[in-house]
Write a protein that holds these residues in place. Sequence first.
Motif, PDB file in Angstrom:
ATOM      1  N   ARG A 156       6.527 -11.522   6.202  1.00 53.70           N
ATOM      2  CA  ARG A 156       6.407 -10.268   6.140  1.00 53.70           C
ATOM      3  C   ARG A 156       5.838  -9.834   4.640  1.00 53.70           C
ATOM      4  NH1 ARG A 156      11.463  -7.613   8.070  1.00 53.70           N
ATOM      5  NH2 ARG A 156      10.608  -8.169  10.183  1.00 53.70           N
ATOM      6  N   ARG A 157       4.671  -9.192   4.838  1.00 56.58           N
ATOM      7  CA  ARG A 157       3.897  -8.969   3.290  1.00 56.58           C
ATOM      8  C   ARG A 157       4.111  -7.607   3.118  1.00 56.58           C
ATOM      9  NH1 ARG A 157      -2.837  -8.823   2.375  1.00 56.58           N
ATOM     10  NH2 ARG A 157      -2.652  -8.097   0.116  1.00 56.58           N
ATOM     11  N   TYR A 158       4.321  -7.677   1.611  1.00 54.19           N
ATOM     12  CA  TYR A 158       4.458  -6.233   1.068  1.00 54.19           C
ATOM     13  C   TYR A 158       3.174  -5.712   0.086  1.00 54.19           C
ATOM     14  CZ  TYR A 158       9.017  -5.993   3.061  1.00 54.19           C
ATOM     15  OH  TYR A 158      10.247  -6.188   4.096  1.00 54.19           O
ATOM     16  N   ALA A 159       3.330  -4.514  -0.129  1.00 51.00           N
ATOM     17  CA  ALA A 159       2.170  -4.211  -1.131  1.00 51.00           C
ATOM     18  C   ALA A 159       2.352  -4.598  -2.612  1.00 51.00           C
ATOM     19  CB  ALA A 159       2.093  -2.477  -0.983  1.00 51.00           C
ATOM     20  N   THR A 160       3.598  -4.763  -2.912  1.00 53.70           N
ATOM     21  CA  THR A 160       3.750  -5.186  -4.440  1.00 53.70           C
ATOM     22  C   THR A 160       4.789  -5.878  -4.811  1.00 53.70           C
ATOM     23  OG1 THR A 160       5.255  -3.209  -5.318  1.00 53.70           O
ATOM     24  CG2 THR A 160       2.753  -2.809  -5.260  1.00 53.70           C
ATOM     25  N   GLU A 195       8.387  -4.301  -4.785  1.00 58.92           N
ATOM     26  CA  GLU A 195       8.596  -3.910  -3.546  1.00 58.92           C
ATOM     27  C   GLU A 195       9.821  -5.332  -2.879  1.00 58.92           C
ATOM     28  OE1 GLU A 195       6.725  -1.874  -0.296  1.00 58.92           O
ATOM     29  OE2 GLU A 195       5.112  -1.739  -1.732  1.00 58.92           O
ATOM     30  N   ALA A 218       4.372 -10.928  -1.437  1.00 64.99           N
ATOM     31  CA  ALA A 218       3.526  -9.978  -1.977  1.00 64.99           C
ATOM     32  C   ALA A 218       2.591 -10.696  -2.937  1.00 64.99           C
ATOM     33  CB  ALA A 218       4.212  -8.716  -2.615  1.00 64.99           C
ATOM     34  N   TRP A 219       1.568 -10.359  -3.169  1.00 67.12           N
ATOM     35  CA  TRP A 219       0.587 -10.726  -4.348  1.00 67.12           C
ATOM     36  C   TRP A 219       1.162 -10.216  -5.554  1.00 67.12           C
ATOM     37  CZ3 TRP A 219      -1.875 -14.893  -3.048  1.00 67.12           C
ATOM     38  CH2 TRP A 219      -2.712 -15.052  -1.929  1.00 67.12           C
ATOM     39  N   GLU A 226      -3.656 -11.979  -6.796  1.00 65.11           N
ATOM     40  CA  GLU A 226      -4.182 -12.683  -5.517  1.00 65.11           C
ATOM     41  C   GLU A 226      -5.734 -13.461  -6.088  1.00 65.11           C
ATOM     42  OE1 GLU A 226      -6.391 -11.452  -1.352  1.00 65.11           O
ATOM     43  OE2 GLU A 226      -5.491  -9.826  -2.536  1.00 65.11           O
TER      44      GLU A 226
END
Length: 214
Positions: free
Chosen positions: A118-122, A125, A142-143, A146
């Motif tokens: 499950r990827r998050y924006a930050t 988070e 999250a990255w 990146e």
Amino acid sequence: MTDYDVLRVFCGPNGGYGNELGVVRDGSVVPDAGERQELAAKLGFSETVFVDDPERGVIDIYTPGTRLPFAGYPCVGVAWLLDVPELVTPAGVVGARQDGEFSWIEARAEWAPPRTLRRYATAAEVEELAVPPAGEWVYAWAWEDESAGRVRARGFPGRGDGIEEDEATGAAALLLTDRLGRALNIVQGTGSQILTAPQPEGWVEVGGRVRLER
């Protein structure tokens, strides 16, 4: 009480953090699968490994509630402890090597147990997440950077066996690496470090620092 070692796998650069792993070096003292499951539940580690042949690297892996054909951080830890070129698991033969301060394994994504990535924006988070209800195994990530392949992650087993969050999980890192198709430098939990690198023909290397806790 059965003798066992405790390793800390995927330690941070200063030797701290990492996920505790129980290792019964002489698996013959607990030959029955039911007894192994009972001992794994009693010890309470995320995984406990029984070594059935230390020279050939034959191992058997249990969580507190189930037997696993393959798991990442147990293989990284036992590869370091036994110092063998490969490990034999029910899922397949896992390559192993030591490189300076890092212990590495080479495995395939299809061997890993199912995980919800499950990827998050930050990264913030991810750090602020509460433990989700029992159910699916969630790898939240999250990255952090990146372009450099730096990832912030947390692992929530959701099994209802007393392990609400895994400090470091090699199989989930393997799956994320396979999905993204690039080398990763992952900080998981409170400060554990996992390194990964995709290899030809569907193989993925997963590495980290290991130390003997007791």
